[in-house]
Scaffold this motif. Structure first.
Motif, PDB file in Angstrom:
ATOM      1  N   ILE A  88       0.844  -1.188   0.000  1.00  0.00           N
ATOM      2  CA  ILE A  88       0.000   0.000   0.000  1.00  0.00           C
ATOM      3  C   ILE A  88       0.880   1.239   0.000  1.00  0.00           C
ATOM      4  O   ILE A  88       0.546   2.269  -0.586  1.00  0.00           O
ATOM      5  CB  ILE A  88      -0.953  -0.014   1.210  1.00  0.00           C
ATOM      6  CG1 ILE A  88      -1.955  -1.171   1.086  1.00  0.00           C
ATOM      7  CG2 ILE A  88      -1.681   1.311   1.359  1.00  0.00           C
ATOM      8  CD1 ILE A  88      -2.813  -1.388   2.315  1.00  0.00           C
ATOM      9  N   ALA A  89       2.026   1.124   0.644  1.00  0.00           N
ATOM     10  CA  ALA A  89       3.058   2.164   0.627  1.00  0.00           C
ATOM     11  C   ALA A  89       4.409   1.457   0.548  1.00  0.00           C
ATOM     12  O   ALA A  89       4.481   0.240   0.411  1.00  0.00           O
ATOM     13  CB  ALA A  89       2.954   3.056   1.861  1.00  0.00           C
ATOM     14  N   GLY A  90       5.479   2.239   0.617  1.00  0.00           N
ATOM     15  CA  GLY A  90       6.801   1.654   0.404  1.00  0.00           C
ATOM     16  C   GLY A  90       7.059   1.474  -1.077  1.00  0.00           C
ATOM     17  O   GLY A  90       6.739   2.357  -1.896  1.00  0.00           O
ATOM     18  N   ARG A 126       4.824  15.378  -0.548  1.00  0.00           N
ATOM     19  CA  ARG A 126       3.556  14.967   0.051  1.00  0.00           C
ATOM     20  C   ARG A 126       3.234  13.489  -0.121  1.00  0.00           C
ATOM     21  O   ARG A 126       2.373  12.968   0.584  1.00  0.00           O
ATOM     22  CB  ARG A 126       2.411  15.826  -0.501  1.00  0.00           C
ATOM     23  CG  ARG A 126       2.525  17.271  -0.078  1.00  0.00           C
ATOM     24  CD  ARG A 126       1.410  18.137  -0.612  1.00  0.00           C
ATOM     25  NE  ARG A 126       1.568  19.500  -0.113  1.00  0.00           N
ATOM     26  CZ  ARG A 126       0.991  19.969   0.992  1.00  0.00           C
ATOM     27  NH1 ARG A 126       0.192  19.180   1.699  1.00  0.00           N
ATOM     28  NH2 ARG A 126       1.187  21.206   1.387  1.00  0.00           N
ATOM     29  N   CYS A 127       3.891  12.838  -1.073  1.00  0.00           N
ATOM     30  CA  CYS A 127       3.625  11.427  -1.338  1.00  0.00           C
ATOM     31  C   CYS A 127       4.847  10.558  -1.046  1.00  0.00           C
ATOM     32  O   CYS A 127       4.703   9.409  -0.641  1.00  0.00           O
ATOM     33  CB  CYS A 127       3.175  11.269  -2.791  1.00  0.00           C
ATOM     34  SG  CYS A 127       2.690   9.601  -3.268  1.00  0.00           S
ATOM     35  N   GLY A 128       6.022  11.104  -1.284  1.00  0.00           N
ATOM     36  CA  GLY A 128       7.241  10.353  -0.993  1.00  0.00           C
ATOM     37  C   GLY A 128       7.851   9.666  -2.192  1.00  0.00           C
ATOM     38  O   GLY A 128       8.685   8.772  -2.033  1.00  0.00           O
ATOM     39  N   VAL A 129       7.448  10.080  -3.421  1.00  0.00           N
ATOM     40  CA  VAL A 129       8.141   9.544  -4.593  1.00  0.00           C
ATOM     41  C   VAL A 129       9.550  10.121  -4.649  1.00  0.00           C
ATOM     42  O   VAL A 129       9.868  11.118  -3.989  1.00  0.00           O
ATOM     43  CB  VAL A 129       7.377   9.874  -5.902  1.00  0.00           C
ATOM     44  CG1 VAL A 129       5.961   9.327  -5.848  1.00  0.00           C
ATOM     45  CG2 VAL A 129       7.358  11.377  -6.176  1.00  0.00           C
ATOM     46  N   THR A 180       8.232   5.004  -5.043  1.00  0.00           N
ATOM     47  CA  THR A 180       7.840   4.747  -3.660  1.00  0.00           C
ATOM     48  C   THR A 180       6.753   5.701  -3.197  1.00  0.00           C
ATOM     49  O   THR A 180       6.595   6.802  -3.720  1.00  0.00           O
ATOM     50  CB  THR A 180       9.048   4.897  -2.706  1.00  0.00           C
ATOM     51  OG1 THR A 180       9.592   6.214  -2.855  1.00  0.00           O
ATOM     52  CG2 THR A 180      10.114   3.865  -3.014  1.00  0.00           C
ATOM     53  N   ILE A 181       6.033   5.253  -2.176  1.00  0.00           N
ATOM     54  CA  ILE A 181       5.189   6.102  -1.344  1.00  0.00           C
ATOM     55  C   ILE A 181       5.734   5.975   0.075  1.00  0.00           C
ATOM     56  O   ILE A 181       5.955   4.865   0.565  1.00  0.00           O
ATOM     57  CB  ILE A 181       3.719   5.660  -1.403  1.00  0.00           C
ATOM     58  CG1 ILE A 181       3.133   5.914  -2.798  1.00  0.00           C
ATOM     59  CG2 ILE A 181       2.889   6.377  -0.341  1.00  0.00           C
ATOM     60  CD1 ILE A 181       1.723   5.397  -2.979  1.00  0.00           C
ATOM     61  N   ASP A 182       5.976   7.087   0.725  1.00  0.00           N
ATOM     62  CA  ASP A 182       6.547   7.076   2.070  1.00  0.00           C
ATOM     63  C   ASP A 182       5.446   6.689   3.066  1.00  0.00           C
ATOM     64  O   ASP A 182       4.481   7.440   3.245  1.00  0.00           O
ATOM     65  CB  ASP A 182       7.098   8.464   2.393  1.00  0.00           C
ATOM     66  CG  ASP A 182       7.816   8.515   3.735  1.00  0.00           C
ATOM     67  OD1 ASP A 182       7.592   7.623   4.581  1.00  0.00           O
ATOM     68  OD2 ASP A 182       8.586   9.472   3.948  1.00  0.00           O
ATOM     69  N   ASP A 212      -3.269   7.903  -5.299  1.00  0.00           N
ATOM     70  CA  ASP A 212      -2.107   7.094  -5.640  1.00  0.00           C
ATOM     71  C   ASP A 212      -0.962   7.995  -6.099  1.00  0.00           C
ATOM     72  O   ASP A 212      -1.150   9.180  -6.384  1.00  0.00           O
ATOM     73  CB  ASP A 212      -2.495   6.109  -6.746  1.00  0.00           C
ATOM     74  CG  ASP A 212      -1.698   4.818  -6.713  1.00  0.00           C
ATOM     75  OD1 ASP A 212      -0.514   4.862  -6.313  1.00  0.00           O
ATOM     76  OD2 ASP A 212      -2.249   3.775  -7.104  1.00  0.00           O
ATOM     77  N   SER A 213       0.211   7.402  -6.230  1.00  0.00           N
ATOM     78  CA  SER A 213       1.395   8.167  -6.627  1.00  0.00           C
ATOM     79  C   SER A 213       1.338   8.638  -8.066  1.00  0.00           C
ATOM     80  O   SER A 213       2.092   9.537  -8.453  1.00  0.00           O
ATOM     81  CB  SER A 213       2.659   7.331  -6.401  1.00  0.00           C
ATOM     82  OG  SER A 213       2.615   6.127  -7.163  1.00  0.00           O
TER      83      SER A 213
END
Length: 262
Positions: free
Chosen positions: A21-23, A69-72, A84-86, A217-218
């Motif tokens: 879901i993330a990572g 805001r998403c972590g890409v 990635t999503i953080d 989503d990213s």
């Protein structure tokens, strides 16, 4: 494996990463960048019901917000492969969303829930609706007979969805939300105090001045840009269609507990 009960922050982060879901999420870097570019080039399919004007015409500005805001990855030279999503950002956003749900419950507000991703997020929204109703909120019942170019606007398990060919339909469009709001106005019924949604359902509500929170989503940057501008109050970063919708259950449990709705 499911997490029994309500997960701690650390347990939820581990679960988000394990279920992707993330990572290290399934959406590849090249797909993310392609969507950022199309949004910047004015393709309204990627605006998710918002009106972005020419404010985000530089895809590097879009990438910077998505990294924050998403972590890409913020590396513009990273063009292909894993993105990635953080998960820390995911849980931070869930905490902000929980605060807004708590406010809705305290004020017994009118809440409309909707999803353009029923294959992944329908039950997240359904459980949220049930918890808000139990807390005394009014869950908005949408008018009958609403239609868009894509299909019929329906309500299933207290969640507004698009129906097409006897199936619940994936959509990025903001038109279904616009039809609901126009329908409520025609019936002289009050508009929602809060919309909890995703995709264009959240974007169009925010664009029209309604408090809106959502999931994204990213590869769907518009709601993150809207949060940066203050049009959408909260955007939770996550992969919105993982291999099993049950993977979202611990996240939902964490959210509702943090909102005082468990």
């Amino acid at each position: 494996m499911p997490i029994p009960g309500i997960p701690s922050r650390a347990e939820l982060i581990a679960h988000l990463v394990r279920t992707r879901i993330a990572g290290d999420v399934a959406t590849p870097r090249e797909n993310n960048l392609s969507h950022y570019r199309k949004l910047a080039n004015g393709d309204r399919h990627y605006w998710l019901g918002l009106e972005l004007g020419d404010r985000w015409s530089d895809e590097q500005d879009v990438l910077a917000v998505m990294a924050e805001r998403c972590g890409v990855s913020d590396d513009p030279e990273h063009r292909y492969g894993q993105d990635t999503i953080d998960p820390e950002l995911t849980v931070d956003a869930l905490d902000r969303l929980a605060a807004r749900l708590r406010k809705a419950a305290a004020g017994k507000q009118r809440v409309l829930l909707a999803t353009g991703h029923p294959g992944g997020l329908l039950d997240v929204h359904r459980a949220t609706a049930a918890a808000l109703r139990a807390a005394g909120c009014e869950i908005v019942v949408i008018p009958d007979g609403l239609v868009t170019d894509e299909g019929y606007v329906m309500q299933f398990a207290d969640v507004a969805v698009l129906e097409h060919g006897a199936s619940l339909w994936h959509t990025h469009s903001g038109e279904p939300m616009h039809e609901i709001l126009r329908g409520l106005d025609r019936e002289r019924r009050p508009l929602p105090d809060l919309v909890v949604a995703d995709h264009g359902w959240a974007g169009r509500a925010g664009r029209l001045g309604i408090d809106a929170v959502g999931y994204a989503d990213s590869n769907d940057p518009a709601l993150f840009l809207a949060e940066a501008e203050g049009t959408v109050q909260v955007t939770v970063p996550l992969d919105d269609h993982v291999t099993s919708p049950r993977h979202y259950d611990p996240m939902t449990a964490y959210l509702l507990n943090a909102a005082g709705l468990a």
